[in-house]
Design an enzyme around this catalytic site. Structure first.
Site: not given
Ligand code: NPG
Length: 369
Positions: A136, A162-164, A190, A192, A215, A240, A264, A292
């Site tokens: 990540s 995985k790019l935030k 991702d 968030n 995500e 997630d 998770k 994670g």
């Protein structure tokens, strides 16, 4: 099982580099490590909660209180009939707090499995002895910095990036990584929860980049929003934060809110519910991967075991210890050909290094049973 004591260590471990997401920047991992002592074994686990309630409503100081005043008394009331399988039911009346519940269930499960001589992987039903590792990559100050970081991870052998992302840091970083490293790199993003349905047209601009998944673009309780977005973009949606239980997974799948799930255990109250999420997804033909939470080797060991189950068909955020820590609390997890080995010893299968734990412990509380 007869528990003699539980120790809670509050630890602060420096990260090798700052980790920025759409909900904040971390330079230190602060968490609680639990050690359950029985006559025959020590069980270890790590809490996924952060000091601040920004990823979810849980946070470490709150977790201390809920564990002490509401969760431990319910487990103590079971006396010696306590088993890991009974933890979930005993704690069910307490609403929420899955990360705190997971901490207790996992430490008890580790002690129980060590007593029985069974590994986490065998207990959970792992079928693979090694799992592919993804990494990540946080939000960076510049595209050049991002490309350097991604190049380093690819050189190390990571099999998926995985790019935030967040508004203002989405199309440009994805385009730059695709242009620099080509179409064959397994790439996902991702958010968030940083977007709303009003951003659908913007998010659709990511479609041409052939991402594995997007995500958690929107808020955790917005199942209908995700179902609507799934009709407006071609990138598969992965949930997630929204998935706290197997029931959530079943609902999300039935609504068409996701076609992939990040599992998770901490978010689901422990490994037993995490396995149920895996099973529900498998029954519906929905692939899963293991998320994670910047775990030390203690939490990483159990995650890697879970990721060995058959429906974990996408690389997880199961990175090597060196991704986050110069000195881990266990022998470090290392990449071998882009994979991590599933531990085979009893319980989590790794030993906690007492000096490493001492070094990072800022306070310790012991509860005698
Ligand atoms: O590799 O352990 C890891 C971290 C992967 O990006 C990652 N975790 O949103 O999934 C997430 C994020 C996270 C980290 C969430 C810390 C909460 C706390």
């Amino acid at each position: 099982m007869h528990i003699e004591a539980i120790d809670f260590y509050r630890v602060r471990i420096p990260l090798v580099s700052a980790f920025r997401t759409s909900f904040g920047t971390s330079t230190v991992r602060e968490t609680t490590i639990a050690r359950v002592t029985t006559a025959d074994a020590e069980g270890w686990a790590e809490c996924a909660a952060d000091p601040y309630p920004l990823y979810s409503s849980e946070f470490l100081d709150g977790s201390d209180v809920v564990i002490r005043d509401h969760l431990l008394p319910r487990l103590q009331a079971l006396g010696d009939s306590l088993t890991a399988e009974r933890v979930g039911g005993a704690l069910h009346p307490v609403k929420g707090h899955p990360m705190s519940k997971a901490l207790l269930e996992t430490a008890i499960l580790d002690a129980q499995l060590k007593q029985d001589g069974v590994s986490f992987g065998r207990y959970l039903g792992a079928v693979n002895d090694r799992v592919p590792a993804g990494v990540s990559v946080g939000i960076m100050g510049s595209i050049a910095e991002l490309l350097d970081a991604v190049r380093g991870y690819l050189d190390e052998g990571y099999l998926r990036i995985k790019l935030k992302i967040e508004p203002g840091w989405d199309l440009a970083p994805v385009r730059a990584v695709r242009e620099e490293f080509g179409p064959d790199v397994l790439l996902q993003v991702d958010a968030n929860t940083a977007y709303t349905l009003a951003d659908a047209r913007h998010l659709a601009k990511l479609d041409p980049f052939d991402l594995l998944l997007m995500e958690q673009p929107m808020l955790e309780d917005d199942m209908l929003g995700h179902a609507a977005l799934a009709k407006l973009i071609t990138t598969p949606i992965c949930l997630d934060e929204s998935i706290g239980s197997a029931r959530d997974a079943a609902a999300a799948i039935a609504l068409g809110a996701c076609s992939i799930i990040n599992v998770k255990p901490a978010r689901a109250g422990g490994y037993l519910e995490a396995r149920r999420i895996h099973d529900v997804a498998a029954a519906n033909g929905v692939p899963v991967w293991c998320g994670g939470m910047l775990e030390t080797g203690i939490g990483r060991a159990a995650n890697v075991a879970l990721a060995g189950l058959p429906n974990f068909t996408l690389p997880g955020d199961t990175s090597a210890s060196s991704r986050y820590y110069a000195h881990d609390l266990t022998a470090p997890f290392v990449l071998d050909d882009g994979h991590l080995a599933v531990p085979t010893g009893p319980g989590i299968g790794v030993d906690v290094l007492p000096e490493a734990l001492d070094e990072v412990t800022v306070s310790r509380t012991t509860i005698t049973w």
